[in-house]
Design an enzyme around this catalytic site. Structure first.
Site, PDB file in Angstrom:
ATOM      1  N   GLU A 170       0.834  -1.223   0.000  1.00  0.00           N
ATOM      2  CA  GLU A 170       0.000   0.000   0.000  1.00  0.00           C
ATOM      3  C   GLU A 170       0.865   1.267   0.000  1.00  0.00           C
ATOM      4  O   GLU A 170       0.750   2.134   0.880  1.00  0.00           O
ATOM      5  CB  GLU A 170      -0.940  -0.001   1.206  1.00  0.00           C
ATOM      6  CG  GLU A 170      -1.924  -1.163   1.167  1.00  0.00           C
ATOM      7  CD  GLU A 170      -2.991  -1.130   2.254  1.00  0.00           C
ATOM      8  OE1 GLU A 170      -2.715  -0.576   3.322  1.00  0.00           O
ATOM      9  OE2 GLU A 170      -4.082  -1.664   2.029  1.00  0.00           O
ATOM     10  N   GLU A 362      -5.565  -8.088  -1.244  1.00  0.00           N
ATOM     11  CA  GLU A 362      -6.241  -8.077   0.069  1.00  0.00           C
ATOM     12  C   GLU A 362      -7.706  -7.747  -0.132  1.00  0.00           C
ATOM     13  O   GLU A 362      -8.041  -6.847  -0.908  1.00  0.00           O
ATOM     14  CB  GLU A 362      -5.664  -6.992   0.990  1.00  0.00           C
ATOM     15  CG  GLU A 362      -4.320  -7.288   1.561  1.00  0.00           C
ATOM     16  CD  GLU A 362      -3.814  -6.190   2.500  1.00  0.00           C
ATOM     17  OE1 GLU A 362      -4.623  -5.509   3.139  1.00  0.00           O
ATOM     18  OE2 GLU A 362      -2.585  -6.036   2.563  1.00  0.00           O
TER      19      GLU A 362
HETATM   20  C1  BG6 Z   1      -4.519  -3.074   4.925  1.00  0.00           C
HETATM   21  C2  BG6 Z   1      -3.155  -3.537   5.374  1.00  0.00           C
HETATM   22  O1  BG6 Z   1      -4.515  -1.682   4.911  1.00  0.00           O
HETATM   23  O2  BG6 Z   1      -5.614  -3.371   5.704  1.00  0.00           O
HETATM   24  C3  BG6 Z   1      -3.185  -4.723   6.326  1.00  0.00           C
HETATM   25  O3  BG6 Z   1      -2.314  -3.823   4.295  1.00  0.00           O
HETATM   26  C4  BG6 Z   1      -4.316  -4.551   7.304  1.00  0.00           C
HETATM   27  O4  BG6 Z   1      -1.932  -4.811   6.942  1.00  0.00           O
HETATM   28  C5  BG6 Z   1      -5.625  -4.515   6.540  1.00  0.00           C
HETATM   29  O5  BG6 Z   1      -4.367  -5.505   8.302  1.00  0.00           O
HETATM   30  C6  BG6 Z   1      -6.849  -4.435   7.422  1.00  0.00           C
HETATM   31  O6  BG6 Z   1      -6.750  -3.343   8.273  1.00  0.00           O
HETATM   32  P1  BG6 Z   1      -6.829  -3.484   9.843  1.00  0.00           P
HETATM   33  O7  BG6 Z   1      -6.387  -2.204  10.382  1.00  0.00           O
HETATM   34  O8  BG6 Z   1      -8.257  -3.767  10.128  1.00  0.00           O
HETATM   35  O9  BG6 Z   1      -5.954  -4.607  10.209  1.00  0.00           O
END
Ligand code: BG6
Length: 467
Positions: A170, A362
């Protein structure tokens, strides 16, 4: 459902959110080891027990059990990151830490045992604290060289077993959280726009430099960039809202453009001028930027609504990419928007603008899961909401493939529960596997399959037909 035969189904994790073992086997501290309350609350003086990442989900000791669980779902690919501070504890040693390298040898070999392709993120929000303090992270050009040393070390070590590599997780988040994304210790409020954009420039140069190295030395390997997508929607058809949407989308496209076309986009000069940014270029920067990636990977959690006059609207909840409340979509336990159609839109948009294969790196829903005992006496979570979330997003990918978009993989976020990146919580769970670790740090760390585990297994087995 039209998924290609070799479609890469799997899931993604990051070292700092699951490994724990923050000071074992020669590992140095990373910025995350001092971020007990998440990204908005800054750094603690040292590692404190409130920081759930210090133990994480104890993956460092349980990776075999965890990879077996991933293999049980039929994973074709597993995206994970390497903790830079396990390899170079302070970030600037001359010699890497062999025990750190050995750990990832073991992880990779464990994946290969099950025919799971490892996909490695070189830097995922976990830079070594030592060099971040010394140089203020990527604000300093010195970090390009240190990152290059670390990245070439691990690429040289694992190139024979790992085909797919991502440079910075990201990378566009550097403009939002320079601490987490670029290791900048100075408070963001004290940074000028020039300093912020210079930091991003250094990371982009570092990304190009390692891309060049990989392509020149290992031509069979594939390198991708990784961005937080959140496609922008205009709140209304007011031309001013549309203009705001375009400008907001440019904030993201700026990063992809450099990776794909090897130079800054035409609108960069205007952004720099408006913000009084004066980038400092050095001799080889342009050359390094010209080394472009083979594919684009991105996270997709939700779309982001913007308007010219945001004061007229309410803000929605959200992680790092918050927008205005979208009245047309549902929300999660955490109030984050859920917008599967936005993923189809995003895939089409990216393919239309950048013409490279796409990888959904993701996607997931964070929820308060409840562990219950089923009629056989086994513990599980009835997470129908998670099944619905992924079903609708997978449908959106298949629709994009039908639209003609080249998508070659999908890794869900956090297939095994892990500590959250933005808020350092354990009870915002994304996994198909529940980990018994509680917000107060207690718990057996045992793993339990949720209802979604078998569901995702069937999705993979049927190549996306049985949803
Ligand atoms: C993304 C990241 O922004 O979101 C991850 O690359 C992160 O590392 C994921 O875990 C979900 O966000 P969060 O803050 O709920 O873990």
């Amino acid at each position: 459902m039209s998924f290609p035969n070799k479609f890469l189904w799997g899931g993604a994790l990051a070292a700092n959110q699951c490994e724990g073992a923050y000071n074992l086997d020669g590992k140095g501290l990373s910025i995350q080891d001092l971020m007990p309350y998440g990204v908005r609350k800054g750094l603690s003086d040292g590692p404190i027990k409130e920081n759930l990442k210090l133990i994480g989900t104890d993956y460092y000791h349980r990776y075999k059990e965890d990879i077996a669980l991933l293999a049980g779902m039929g994973f074709k690919v597993y995206r994970f990151s390497i903790a830079w501070s396990r390899i170079y504890p302070n970030g600037d040693e001359d010699v890497p830490n062999e025990l750190g390298l050995k750990f990832y040898d073991n992880v990779i070999n464990e994946c290969l045992k099950y025919n799971i392709q490892p996909l490695i993120t070189l830097s995922h929000y976990e830079m070594p604290l030592g060099i971040c303090k010394k140089y203020d992270g990527f604000r300093s050009r010195k970090m390009i060289e240190l990152f290059y040393k670390y990245a070439t070390t691990v690429v040289d070590r694992y190139h024979d077993r790992v085909k797919y590599w991502l440079t910075f997780n990201e990378i566009n988040i550097t403009l939002i959280s320079p601490l987490m994304s670029a290791g900048v210790i100075t408070n963001k409020k004290e940074l000028t726009a020039s300093e912020l954009y210079q930091t991003a420039h250094h990371q982009l140069v570092a990304s190009g430099k390692i891309t060049k190295y990989i392509h020149e030395n290992y031509p069979n390997l594939k390198v991708g960039c990784m961005v937080a997508s959140a496609p922008r929607y205009a709140m209304t058809c007011d031309p001013l809202d549309m203009r705001t949407m375009m400008e907001s989308q440019h904030e993201l496209d700026y990063f992809i453009h450099v990776h794909v076309y090897g130079k800054y986009p035409y609108y960069a000069s205007k952004i720099w001028k408006e913000k009084n940014v004066e980038l400092i270029w050095e001799k080889d920067d342009e050359e390094y930027l010209s080394h472009t990636v083979d594919f684009i990977s991105f996270s997709y959690y939700n779309s982001k609504v913007v308007a010219f006059d945001e004061s007229k609207y309410t803000m929605s909840n959200g992680n790092l990419m918050r927008g205005l409340t979208n009245p047309y979509v549902k929300t999660s336990d955490f109030g984050y928007p859920i917008d599967p159609q936005g993923l189809r839109f995003c895939l089409n948009y990216l393919y239309d603008h950048f013409h490279l294969p796409l990888f959904v790196a993701e996607n997931g829903i964070g929820s308060y899961d409840k562990l219950v005992q089923n009629k056989d006496g086994n513990y599980t979570v009835d997470d129908d909401y998670r099944i619905e979330f992924h079903r609708e997003h997978i449908k959106a990918i298949s629709e994009a493939i039908d639209d003609g978009v080249d998508v070659f993989g999908y890794t869900t976020w956090g297939p095994i529960d892990c500590v959250s990146a933005a808020s350092a919580q354990i009870d915002k769970r994304y996994g198909f596997v529940y980990v018994d670790r509680q917000p107060d740090g207690s718990g057996s760390l045992n793993r339990y399959k949720k209802k979604s585990y078998d569901w995702y297994k069937n999705v993979i087995l049927s190549n996306g037909v049985n949803l």
